[in-house]
Design an enzyme around this catalytic site. Structure first.
Site, PDB file in Angstrom:
ATOM      1  N   TYR A  72      73.621 -13.748 136.399  1.00 35.95           N
ATOM      2  CA  TYR A  72      73.032 -12.548 135.783  1.00 35.95           C
ATOM      3  C   TYR A  72      74.104 -11.739 135.058  1.00 35.95           C
ATOM      4  CZ  TYR A  72      69.893  -8.579 135.172  1.00 35.95           C
ATOM      5  OH  TYR A  72      69.105  -7.601 134.619  1.00 35.95           O
ATOM      6  N   PHE A 124      64.699  -8.410 104.679  1.00 32.31           N
ATOM      7  CA  PHE A 124      63.698  -9.337 105.219  1.00 32.31           C
ATOM      8  C   PHE A 124      62.559  -8.529 105.845  1.00 32.31           C
ATOM      9  CE2 PHE A 124      62.034 -12.192 108.575  1.00 32.31           C
ATOM     10  CZ  PHE A 124      61.523 -13.150 107.732  1.00 32.31           C
ATOM     11  N   ASP A 125      61.375  -9.165 106.001  1.00 35.11           N
ATOM     12  CA  ASP A 125      60.195  -8.386 106.434  1.00 35.11           C
ATOM     13  C   ASP A 125      60.358  -7.729 107.804  1.00 35.11           C
ATOM     14  OD1 ASP A 125      60.027 -10.985 107.425  1.00 35.11           O
ATOM     15  OD2 ASP A 125      57.865 -10.953 107.604  1.00 35.11           O
ATOM     16  N   ASP A 214      72.978  -8.678 107.475  1.00 35.07           N
ATOM     17  CA  ASP A 214      71.955  -9.472 108.145  1.00 35.07           C
ATOM     18  C   ASP A 214      72.400 -10.916 107.923  1.00 35.07           C
ATOM     19  OD1 ASP A 214      69.854 -11.143 108.718  1.00 35.07           O
ATOM     20  OD2 ASP A 214      68.323  -9.868 107.811  1.00 35.07           O
ATOM     21  N   ALA A 216      71.574 -14.013 109.093  1.00 39.02           N
ATOM     22  CA  ALA A 216      70.783 -15.199 109.472  1.00 39.02           C
ATOM     23  C   ALA A 216      71.304 -16.487 108.822  1.00 39.02           C
ATOM     24  CB  ALA A 216      69.319 -14.972 109.116  1.00 39.02           C
ATOM     25  N   LYS A 257      68.710 -19.714 112.666  1.00 40.35           N
ATOM     26  CA  LYS A 257      68.962 -20.328 111.367  1.00 40.35           C
ATOM     27  C   LYS A 257      70.349 -20.982 111.389  1.00 40.35           C
ATOM     28  CE  LYS A 257      65.679 -17.129 110.353  1.00 40.35           C
ATOM     29  NZ  LYS A 257      65.162 -16.196 111.360  1.00 40.35           N
ATOM     30  N   HIS A 449      50.848 -10.636 107.693  1.00 35.09           N
ATOM     31  CA  HIS A 449      50.717 -12.039 107.306  1.00 35.09           C
ATOM     32  C   HIS A 449      50.546 -12.983 108.491  1.00 35.09           C
ATOM     33  CE1 HIS A 449      54.942 -11.247 108.024  1.00 35.09           C
ATOM     34  NE2 HIS A 449      55.161 -12.542 108.169  1.00 35.09           N
TER      35      HIS A 449
HETATM   36  N1  F0G Z   1      66.719 -11.673 108.753  1.00 30.63           N
HETATM   37  C1  F0G Z   1      66.426 -12.694 107.937  1.00 30.63           C
HETATM   38  C2  F0G Z   1      67.104 -12.823 106.620  1.00 30.63           C
HETATM   39  C3  F0G Z   1      65.461 -13.623 108.332  1.00 30.63           C
HETATM   40  O1  F0G Z   1      65.166 -14.634 107.507  1.00 30.63           O
HETATM   41  C4  F0G Z   1      64.830 -13.479 109.596  1.00 30.63           C
HETATM   42  C5  F0G Z   1      63.831 -14.429 110.044  1.00 30.63           C
HETATM   43  C6  F0G Z   1      65.196 -12.404 110.406  1.00 30.63           C
HETATM   44  C7  F0G Z   1      66.149 -11.514 109.948  1.00 30.63           C
HETATM   45  C8  F0G Z   1      64.570 -12.182 111.750  1.00 30.63           C
HETATM   46  O2  F0G Z   1      65.036 -13.105 112.668  1.00 30.63           O
HETATM   47  O3  F0G Z   1      63.041 -14.487 113.307  1.00 30.63           O
HETATM   48  O4  F0G Z   1      65.096 -14.453 114.709  1.00 30.63           O
HETATM   49  O5  F0G Z   1      63.604 -12.493 114.638  1.00 30.63           O
HETATM   50  N2  F0G Z   1      63.315 -15.247 109.287  1.00 30.63           N
HETATM   51  C9  F0G Z   1      62.382 -16.303 109.650  1.00 30.63           C
HETATM   52  C10 F0G Z   1      61.984 -17.013 108.389  1.00 30.63           C
HETATM   53  C11 F0G Z   1      61.244 -15.887 110.509  1.00 30.63           C
HETATM   54  O6  F0G Z   1      61.064 -17.839 108.470  1.00 30.63           O
HETATM   55  O7  F0G Z   1      62.591 -16.784 107.337  1.00 30.63           O
HETATM   56  P1  F0G Z   1      64.140 -13.662 113.876  1.00 30.63           P
END
Ligand code: F0G
Length: 457
Positions: A72, A124-125, A214, A216, A257, A449
């Protein structure tokens, strides 16, 4: 003759996939209310919904799973990951989270408050969602070239410095930080140049603002810097990555990613005081500081994945496959965002269906037709994803209306890419027989979406 490119790995384990019939797919997609998130995975032949958490781990990553320490507190897996993040990105402080949006949730709980303005390059969304959820505003300062899919530009993910300067000048006191998304997913997996990162950093210094990444797809971004910025042609990916993060105050990371794990994420930070503040939220939302939403085995695989995917050959395998699909699609005349992105090919639905009104959700229409045609699942990156304007409640129609074909890492062969390209080629050939799209019958107030329900117009 010159030998062709070939992947520097071989396949040790396979997973069968089901080839459905067109009749089956017509039935399934109707039952799914024309939302591809409602389709079961065994109803899909080639699944290009996302490259997030869908990659194939290496033999070394799997062996790291067996060495996971599930204590833990104070697990060795935590320290293994801490060292990897320090060595590769240079952050002294980090917090594990269960995925990228969790990192956003924790970090933004510290930094973003009502009325704030957060400039960046096409957030990102989930990033935008976490900003708007806190009644703050995300301002997109991406360069204009990104919004013309026919325009060639090596770094379409770049921040427009004039746009950013305008925002900083007008709202300086309301800006908690600037965020750069590498690569820029929403604009088509497009990279940000290291020169641009430096310029943004220096602007942030002028206004006394933090610069956050960010991350990813940071490794793919580094690969493009090496390929497209002559100054870095002789640098290793790891050297480029180190330099990128020399300009960062903090990062959010979706490890699903570019760290090639199925689940995981983290926040990297340079400041102890930010770490202390974020720790409070991490413990509340994610878990104790030394596991924060991840099991020890997952932290081990993540540490290994970070190291592997910051090697040139791993990235070359991947980006070459994406480009292979891109070139095939171009051969068939399918309009796509060019240059090709790092993780995905983005099909331009406005150029695909110039005869259908935008209110019919063009990219969604294309995604549904692609699924029906070949059982290929892409995803809409367009007006459904853009959600309604939080104030006017009207649909937002972004400049780009794209269907993304995201390629999972090390998962499909180039035969699958040929199949995907032919599927799109067939839809393109019959595009004029598709006269209308969809209307929404049910939607959630935010991130609609995922659960939207649609009917044919
Ligand atoms: N930032 C970027 C640029 C992303 O593409 C994503 C996720 C996230 C943040 C959020 O990360 O999914 O681990 O919570 N993108 C996925 C996609 C869902 O299909 O592009 P997460």
């Amino acid at each position: 003759m010159e030998l062709p490119f070939a992947e520097s790995f071989r396949i040790k384990m396979i997973e069968p996939i089901y080839k459905s019939s067109r009749e089956e797919r017509l039935n399934w997609i109707q039952k799914a209310k024309y939302n591809l998130f409602n389709i079961k995975s065994n109803q899909v032949f080639v699944d290009l919904l996302t490259d997030s958490g869908t990659g194939a781990m290496s033999d070394k990553q799997w062996s790291e799973m067996m060495l996971g320490d599930e204590s833990y507190a104070g697990a060795s897996s935590y320290y293994k990951l801490k060292n990897a993040i320090k060595n590769i990105m240079g952050f002294d402080y980090f917090l594990p989270t269960h995925q990228g949006r969790a990192a956003e949730n924790v970090l933004f709980s510290v930094l973003v408050k009502e009325g704030d303005i957060v400039p960046g390059n096409s957030h990102f969304d989930t990033t935008k969602g976490h900003i708007e959820f806190r009644k703050a505003t995300a301002v997109d300062c991406t360069i204009d070239e990104a919004f013309d899919t026919t325009k060639q530009h090596p770094f379409k993910g770049n921040v427009d410095l004039n746009k950013l300067d305008d925002v900083l000048k007008s709202y300086a006191s309301k800006v908690p930080f600037v965020i750069i998304t590498i690569t820029n997913n929403t604009a088509g997996g497009q990279p940000v140049d290291l020169d641009n990162i430096k310029e943004v950093y220096s602007l942030c210094q002028t206004y006394g603002k933090m610069l956050i990444f960010d991350s990813a797809r940071f490794a793919e971004n580094a690969y493009f810097i090496k390929q497209r910025n002559p100054k870095y042609a002789n640098s290793s990916i790891k050297e480029i990555v180190k330099e990128i993060y020399s300009y960062a105050d903090a990062t959010t990371m979706s490890a699903k990613k570019d760290a090639i794990v199925n689940m995981g994420g983290f926040i990297g930070m340079k400041s102890k005081s930010l770490f202390d503040k974020a720790s409070v939220y991490n413990i509340m939302f994610e878990g104790f500081i030394t596991y924060g939403g991840m099991s020890g085995r997952d932290m081990n695989a993540l540490a290994q994945g970070l190291d592997e995917n910051t090697e040139f050959s791993t990235l070359e395998n991947r980006i070459e496959q994406v480009a292979y699909l891109g070139r095939k699609l171009v051969e068939y005349g399918v309009p796509v965002q060019e240059p090709f992105g790092g993780h995905a090919i983005f099909v331009d639905a406005k150029r695909f269906f110039p005869h259908i009104p935008k209110e019919h959700y063009l990219a969604q229409t294309l995604a549904v037709e692609t699924y029906i045609e070949g059982g290929v699942r892409g995803v809409e990156i367009g007006s459904i994803l853009a959600d309604r304007d939080p104030i006017t409640k009207l649909d937002r129609f972004p400049k780009l209306e794209l269907m993304r074909l995201a390629i999972p890492r090390r998962t499909y062969t180039n035969n699958h890419m040929d199949y995907v390209a032919a599927t799109l080629g067939n839809v393109f050939e019959r595009r004029n027989s598709i006269k209308s799209g969809f209307r929404i019958t049910h939607e959630a107030p935010i991130l609609r979406h995922f659960t939207v329900e649609l009917e044919r117009i």
